[in-house]
Scaffold this active site. Structure first.
Site, PDB file in Angstrom:
ATOM      1  CB  CYS A 178      22.532   6.730 -23.944  1.00 36.43           C
ATOM      2  SG  CYS A 178      21.419   8.036 -23.499  1.00 36.43           S
ATOM      3  CB  CYS A 180      19.428   9.908 -17.228  1.00 35.18           C
ATOM      4  SG  CYS A 180      20.525   8.333 -17.240  1.00 35.18           S
ATOM      5  NE  ARG A 211      26.876  -4.814 -15.920  1.00 36.34           N
ATOM      6  CZ  ARG A 211      26.087  -3.969 -16.034  1.00 36.34           C
ATOM      7  NH1 ARG A 211      26.038  -3.217 -17.222  1.00 36.34           N
ATOM      8  NH2 ARG A 211      25.367  -3.777 -14.867  1.00 36.34           N
ATOM      9  NE  ARG A 225      23.802  -3.664 -22.729  1.00 35.00           N
ATOM     10  CZ  ARG A 225      23.491  -2.791 -21.508  1.00 35.00           C
ATOM     11  NH1 ARG A 225      23.947  -3.468 -20.314  1.00 35.00           N
ATOM     12  NH2 ARG A 225      22.701  -2.035 -21.708  1.00 35.00           N
ATOM     13  CE  LYS A 276      27.248   0.589 -13.941  1.00 31.85           C
ATOM     14  NZ  LYS A 276      26.158   1.081 -14.997  1.00 31.85           N
ATOM     15  CB  CYS A 301      16.279   4.202 -21.506  1.00 29.22           C
ATOM     16  SG  CYS A 301      17.186   4.167 -19.953  1.00 29.22           S
ATOM     17  CE  LYS A 321      29.620  -0.700 -17.172  1.00 35.50           C
ATOM     18  NZ  LYS A 321      29.342   0.796 -17.915  1.00 35.50           N
ATOM     19  CB  CYS A 323      24.551   4.749 -21.401  1.00 41.07           C
ATOM     20  SG  CYS A 323      23.650   3.833 -19.955  1.00 41.07           S
TER      21      CYS A 323
END
Length: 566
Positions: free
Chosen positions: A427, A472, A142, A73, A206, A433, A208, A476
């Site tokens: 996603c 899940c 991110r 990514r 993470k 994944c 954002k 995302c």
């Protein structure tokens, strides 16, 4: 006193500023994998190791190891690339990847199915384009995302520069990236502090940051750790309202985990926004939960301590308090498709891309078309947080040439698409994944076709509804901001969440748990029929469900785990 660090924290501390043994693992030709520890560290470098889950059983029968590969990514703040960069990124996908590019929900590109032996070549080619993958994953800030409203051309340009400044300022600094991927000599010295901001243990999880330009909210700004809402007065950007503590992820069965929208903290002028973001990230660095990774996101720090505590800490870290938040209005979180002329006379074309996937197939030569446009385009390409693409800053003189290519390759500008598709996201999920419990990207077209039939039969073929599907509960594709959202529980089974608003300012809530497609469609059909018969003018589906009492207006963390229907 037990001073032993949790495993994830110890790994970062021992990693020699994210070097680990990644280089040695890449040089090992016996396996297509790298070690578990290095797999965790490579996330900071913008890549996840995965395996092809559709092929697991067959390879096991053949006594072969799983088909390991890497997802890579990029870090592209604001989602803007030049035509020259586009052509370079397109070429990489044939050289090192699986022939596709994918625009993510964080306004950047992902490559899929990159084999270990191709990783260094891919990273070096990205570097040659003056791009990188640093911090696209991992316990750091991110990719900084922004609105891409083509109408507000001058403001967009300024906000894009701010997104780059924030991203560069909070990008990790270790020499590990250049050493592992670009062949530079190791400069690690134990006594030298290579991360003046992050330190040896980086952030707890993470982090954002997003920037919205009202009235648009295509980045779902309040779903981020730091939400910056541009305040425009007399057609000039004067600063930002700052909200903190948003995040979408949760874990099934763990009631202490939940999605959360950011809480408004105040207003700051635009000249201070980079240092403001640093101060906020530093608060999370110093006070985030490093003992329990499931409780380590900034949203839990804010939820545990409260906004008054945060404002006190912010004043301490930044040296001055925020001013009171200023008025603003967010109206929608989707994209505007087709041709739009900006305030400066330049043209912008927003294309619908299914799930952000850029590929040539038997029905659409999308990669080829965009490559041909890039060869002649003199503006830039802007990726949206809804996985669509804007061919931006097309001069009036060049517009007809771009139009000819759009027509030649029959590119989708949304005019021929049912409205449901234009506001849908999914996603990647299966087959790559490792967290996916159910299908998402591959299932979305099938689900939409069946839902479109219900909408059409109800007399609502052109009604926009925000629909999100994920494999899940991790969020995302920001499922908890969908008016209709499915989160995977098992193959063919999903949780059904309903009732978000159309502007990304109210989360949905769990309605049914662990149900199959038939149950989901049979549940939605009478709701949609009632919506068609009883809706008020300009009322959106999520608002209708609350107004008529199908859903309650209150939205608490507990509702994330307790279905409204058995």
């Amino acid at each position: 006193m037990n001073t032993k660090l949790p495993e994830a924290e110890q790994l970062k501390l021992d990693s020699r500023y994210l070097r680990g043994t990644i280089s040695e693992g890449l040089d090992d030709n016996v396996t297509g994998a790298i070690s578990d520890d290095d797999t965790k560290l490579t996330k900071f470098h913008g890549t996840y190791m995965q395996d092809h889950r559709d092929l697991r059983d067959e390879r096991r029968r053949q006594k072969l190891e799983p088909l390991y590969s890497f997802m890579v990514r990029l870090r592209i703040p604001g989602g803007v690339v030049t035509p020259q960069q586009w052509l370079g990124l397109d070429a990489i996908t044939d050289d090192c990847s699986n022939g596709t590019l994918r625009i993510t929900t964080r306004q950047t590109f992902q490559y899929h199915e990159v084999l270990k032996q191709d990783m260094r070549s891919l990273m070096q080619q990205i570097n040659a384009l003056h791009l990188d993958t640093k911090g696209a994953c991992g316990d750091v800030n991110r990719n900084v995302v922004t609105n891409v409203n083509p109408h507000q051309s001058s403001v967009h340009a300024e906000v894009h520069q701010i997104s780059k400044a924030i991203s560069d300022h909070l990008c990790w600094q270790s020499g590990a990236y250049a050493e592992v991927w670009l062949g530079e000599q190791c400069v690690y010295q134990p006594e030298k502090a290579e991360e003046p901001f992050y330190g040896e243990r980086y952030l707890p999880r993470k982090f954002k940051i997003a920037i919205a330009i009202p009235p648009e909210n295509d980045c779902d700004v309040l779903a981020n750790d730091i939400a910056l809402i541009a305040i425009i007065e007399n057609e000039e950007l004067v600063g930002f309202n700052v909200a903190v503590g948003g995040g979408m992820g949760m874990t099934y069965g763990e009631t202490a985990t939940f999605p959360r929208l950011a809480t408004m903290a105040g207003f700051v002028t635009k000249d201070k926004i980079v240092e403001v973001c640093e101060a906020i990230a530093a608060i999370q660095r110093d006070y985030g939960d490093r003992n329990n990774r499931g409780h380590a996101r900034f949203k839990y720090t804010i939820d545990d301590h409260g906004i008054d505590w945060f404002n006190e800490k912010f004043t301490e870290y930044h040296g001055e308090a925020m001013a009171a938040a200023r008025p603003y209005e967010l109206l929608r979180n989707g994209d505007r498709f087709g041709w739009i002329q900006g305030e400066d006379g330049q043209w912008h074309l927003t294309l619908y891309l299914y799930s952000g996937r850029i590929v040539d197939n038997e029905t659409l030569q999308l990669r080829t078309a965009l490559r041909e446009i890039a060869k002649i385009h003199t503006g830039e390409f802007r990726m949206t947080c809804n996985q669509n693409l804007i061919i931006a800053n097309i001069s009036p003189e060049q517009k007809s040439v771009i139009e000819q290519l759009v027509e030649q390759y029959q590119l989708d500008i949304g005019e021929r698409r049912p409205a449901l598709r234009l506001n849908s996201m999914a996603c990647v999920a299966l087959p790559t994944c490792g967290l996916a419990m159910a299908e998402s990207e591959r299932y979305l077209p099938e689900f939409l076709s069946k839902l479109e039939k219900i909408m059409s039969d109800a007399g609502l073929p052109e009604e926009f509804i925000n629909i999100r599907i994920t494999g899940c509960p991790n969020g995302c594709a920001r499922p908890y901001l969908g008016e209709i959202a499915l989160t995977g529980k098992a193959i063919g089974r999903y949780n059904l969440n309903l009732g978000a608003d159309f502007s990304g300012q109210r989360m949905n809530r769990l309605y049914l748990e662990n149900v199959d497609e038939t149950t989901i469609l049979n549940t939605l059909k009478p709701m949609i029929e009632q919506f068609a018969a009883e809706r008020e003018q300009d009322e959106h589906f999520g608002d209708f469900l609350i107004r008529v009492g199908i859903l309650g207006a209150e939205r608490t963390p507990e509702m994330m785990h307790k279905p409204l229907k058995d």
